[in-house]
Write an enzyme that holds these catalytic residues in place. Structure first.
Site, mmCIF file in Angstrom:
data_model
loop_
_atom_site.group_PDB
_atom_site.id
_atom_site.type_symbol
_atom_site.label_atom_id
_atom_site.label_comp_id
_atom_site.label_asym_id
_atom_site.label_seq_id
_atom_site.Cartn_x
_atom_site.Cartn_y
_atom_site.Cartn_z
ATOM 1 N N GLN A 142 -41.889 7.595 -18.932
ATOM 2 C CA GLN A 142 -43.094 7.448 -18.108
ATOM 3 C C GLN A 142 -43.232 8.637 -17.154
ATOM 4 O O GLN A 142 -42.280 9.030 -16.483
ATOM 5 C CB GLN A 142 -43.022 6.115 -17.322
ATOM 6 C CG GLN A 142 -44.288 5.747 -16.591
ATOM 7 C CD GLN A 142 -45.475 5.513 -17.531
ATOM 8 O OE1 GLN A 142 -45.304 5.050 -18.664
ATOM 9 N NE2 GLN A 142 -46.674 5.829 -17.073
ATOM 10 N N ASP B 111 -45.582 9.391 -27.564
ATOM 11 C CA ASP B 111 -46.495 9.933 -26.559
ATOM 12 C C ASP B 111 -47.130 11.243 -27.036
ATOM 13 O O ASP B 111 -48.097 11.725 -26.445
ATOM 14 C CB ASP B 111 -45.720 10.220 -25.254
ATOM 15 C CG ASP B 111 -46.046 9.227 -24.153
ATOM 16 O OD1 ASP B 111 -47.111 8.585 -24.235
ATOM 17 O OD2 ASP B 111 -45.243 9.108 -23.219
ATOM 18 N N LYS C 294 -47.318 -1.985 -20.640
ATOM 19 C CA LYS C 294 -46.925 -1.548 -21.981
ATOM 20 C C LYS C 294 -46.021 -2.603 -22.622
ATOM 21 O O LYS C 294 -46.165 -2.943 -23.790
ATOM 22 C CB LYS C 294 -46.207 -0.188 -21.910
ATOM 23 C CG LYS C 294 -47.166 0.967 -21.628
ATOM 24 C CD LYS C 294 -46.470 2.296 -21.402
ATOM 25 C CE LYS C 294 -47.510 3.344 -21.019
ATOM 26 N NZ LYS C 294 -46.989 4.683 -20.843
HETATM 27 N N1 LIG Z 1 -45.400 8.906 -20.639
HETATM 28 C C1 LIG Z 1 -46.662 8.775 -20.197
HETATM 29 N N2 LIG Z 1 -46.927 8.796 -18.901
HETATM 30 C C2 LIG Z 1 -48.202 8.648 -18.479
HETATM 31 C C3 LIG Z 1 -49.262 8.429 -19.399
HETATM 32 C C4 LIG Z 1 -48.942 8.439 -20.772
HETATM 33 O O1 LIG Z 1 -49.833 8.315 -21.671
HETATM 34 N N3 LIG Z 1 -47.630 8.585 -21.135
HETATM 35 N N4 LIG Z 1 -50.539 8.171 -18.951
HETATM 36 C C5 LIG Z 1 -50.771 7.849 -17.561
HETATM 37 C C6 LIG Z 1 -50.524 6.416 -17.168
HETATM 38 N N5 LIG Z 1 -50.801 5.382 -18.188
HETATM 39 C C7 LIG Z 1 -49.911 5.186 -19.162
HETATM 40 O O2 LIG Z 1 -48.774 5.522 -19.109
HETATM 41 C C8 LIG Z 1 -51.912 4.477 -18.036
HETATM 42 C C9 LIG Z 1 -52.862 4.653 -17.068
HETATM 43 C C10 LIG Z 1 -53.890 3.706 -16.891
HETATM 44 C C11 LIG Z 1 -53.960 2.596 -17.693
HETATM 45 C C12 LIG Z 1 -54.995 1.536 -17.495
HETATM 46 O O3 LIG Z 1 -55.074 0.616 -18.271
HETATM 47 N N6 LIG Z 1 -55.789 1.616 -16.436
HETATM 48 C C13 LIG Z 1 -56.723 0.572 -16.076
HETATM 49 C C14 LIG Z 1 -56.676 0.357 -14.578
HETATM 50 C C15 LIG Z 1 -55.296 -0.054 -14.141
HETATM 51 C C16 LIG Z 1 -55.216 -0.376 -12.666
HETATM 52 O O4 LIG Z 1 -55.794 -1.367 -12.257
HETATM 53 O O5 LIG Z 1 -54.531 0.363 -11.952
HETATM 54 C C17 LIG Z 1 -58.137 0.949 -16.469
HETATM 55 O O6 LIG Z 1 -58.453 2.145 -16.436
HETATM 56 O O7 LIG Z 1 -58.897 0.041 -16.778
HETATM 57 C C18 LIG Z 1 -53.019 2.441 -18.676
HETATM 58 C C19 LIG Z 1 -52.010 3.367 -18.847
HETATM 59 C C20 LIG Z 1 -49.853 8.692 -16.693
HETATM 60 N N7 LIG Z 1 -48.498 8.645 -17.157
#
Ligand SMILES: Nc1nc2c(c(=O)[nH]1)N[C@@H](CN(C=O)c1ccc(C(=O)N[C@@H](CCC(=O)O)C(=O)O)cc1)CN2
Length: 394
Positions: free
Chosen positions: A198, A221, A154
């Site tokens: 988070q 969020d 982020k």
């Molecule tokens: N406050 C928050 N917490 C969490 C959120 C949220 O939206 N707000 N969502 C998820 C985690 N998350 C962002 O925070 C998130 C998850 C996954 C990805 C992402 O880009 N994933 C990649 C793979 C990443 C890897 O290799 O591990 C993909 O899918 O291509 C971004 C953000 C829970 N917590």
């Protein structure tokens, strides 16, 4: 980075192995048929996808998806997020469906990159014209590796587009009061336009208290109950929509997938994804079913869906046979599974058995590279929106 790869050998979810086994069988079937066909004229002539009226018939002999040209997603400006539709160029998902039984890949990584570029350009313009620089504050509590990675990503994304980021990292055993103190400071800081905590939080903390403390005007969020409540009500507008579900809908729009009047099934009912995704789809005039752990015959319900959003956190749970031919699949799951061939010892899979589903669906998001990158792109978009709203900018 995921916490811990699941051990496939000890899997409590037999569908993981089944999915892989089915994929192997499928590959063997494809190979046999392809080998046989290659001794004749051309493979494509023996695999009449363009003529078959029953996509299920071509299931076992579908050629590799990579043979399909990747169609560029149509890119709308950030201010049109969640509204852009029907301006996809000559190609559309529907067109693909009539030509091929293989699903089109919905490339979230490419769309997210384009959105970041659009946001970056808008922020640069805003900065030069008004001097306003959007600011995002992120609070991370504890030492989960995956959360640390998301927060790092982020921060990196903020740098790319010109958002100033503020970060607070607290130890696992911090008191809830400590988190509340930082939230209060960020609420009062005029250079901060977005605040997020988070998730998940350590188990001793009360998530509700903490999310309620974020100012609704800075709740990028979209998890504040007032924002969620407004999302649920007709005639009310939330100030922010949660990033992952917003990213799912944005992908559907940018790939010109019609939502109005369609049957949509959301698998999972979490506060972060499933529940707000269902609310958003309803706002888009889809007819919604939510499938959850207590649902009887989930396959039957899922099989009726034109659009499936899977957000249940179970690797490969949704099988190819559960999917209506031509359905559009948005896979939110990011599940690590053991993979000795991968340098990390694991790989990421979605909640949908991709290998099976991509033979039946008309379009599908990959994991990784589908919804995940959209989550962060939508966070940037929400932060920009917040800065514009707070400073009364168009
Ligand atoms: N406050 C928050 N917490 C969490 C959120 C949220 O939206 N707000 N969502 C998820 C985690 N998350 C962002 O925070 C998130 C998850 C996954 C990805 C992402 O880009 N994933 C990649 C793979 C990443 C890897 O290799 O591990 C993909 O899918 O291509 C971004 C953000 C829970 N917590």
């Amino acid at each position: 980075m995921p916490q811990q790869p699941h051990r496939v050998t000890l899997s409590p979810f037999p569908w993981r192995q089944n999915c892989a086994a089915a994929a192997r069988l499928h590959r063997m079937a494809s190979m046999r048929l392809t080998d046989w066909s290659s001794s004749s004229t051309t493979t494509s002539r023996l695999l009449p996808f363009s003529r078959t009226s029953n996509p299920a018939r071509s299931y076992a002999v579908c050629p590799a998806r990579r043979l399909l040209p990747m169609l560029p997603p149509n890119i709308a400006s950030p201010v049109r997020l969640l509204t852009a539709r029907r301006d996809f160029s000559a190609s559309s998902v529907k067109a693909m469906m009539s030509v091929e039984a293989c699903a089109k890949v919905i490339d979230g990584k490419a769309v997210a990159k384009k959105i970041r570029e659009e946001i970056g350009a808008e922020i640069a313009r805003m900065k030069s014209e008004t001097g306003v620089v959007p600011g995002l504050a992120v609070i991370l509590v504890g030492d989960r590796k995956d959360s640390a990675t998301y927060v790092r990503n982020k921060k990196k994304a903020c740098e790319t587009v010109g958002i100033k980021s503020f970060e607070v990292c607290l130890p696992e055993d911090s008191a809830e009061q400590e988190v509340l103190k930082h939230i209060s400071e960020f609420n009062d800081d005029p250079s901060v336009h977005g605040i997020l905590v988070q998730l998940p939080l350590p188990s001793h903390m009360n998530e509700q208290h903490i999310l309620n403390a974020v100012s609704i005007e800075k709740d990028v969020d979209g998890f504040h109950p007032l924002n969620i409540g407004r999302l649920a009500m007709r005639g009310r507008e939330p100030l922010f929509v949660p990033c992952t579900p917003k990213g799912c809908i944005e992908l559907l729009h940018r790939y010109n997938v019609e939502i109005k009047g369609k049957r949509a099934v959301v698998v999972g009912r979490s506060n972060i994804v499933g529940m707000p995704a269902a609310l958003l789809l309803q706002r888009e005039d889809a007819t919604i079913s939510i499938v959850h752990s207590r649902t009887r015959n989930p396959e039957e319900i899922i099989k009726q869906a034109d659009i499936i959003i899977a957000a249940v956190g179970q690797p490969n749970m949704v099988r190819g046979t559960w999917i209506r031919p031509g359905a559009v699949i948005i896979d939110v799951g990011i599940n690590p599974v053991e993979d000795a061939k991968s340098p990390k010892g694991y790989r990421l899979v979605g909640d949908v058995c991709y290998e099976e589903a991509s033979k039946v669906a008309s379009a599908i998001t990959p994991v990784p590279g589908g919804v995940g990158p959209m989550t962060i792109a939508m966070l940037l978009s929400n932060t920009l929106t917040s800065a514009k709203r707070i400073h009364n900018l168009p």
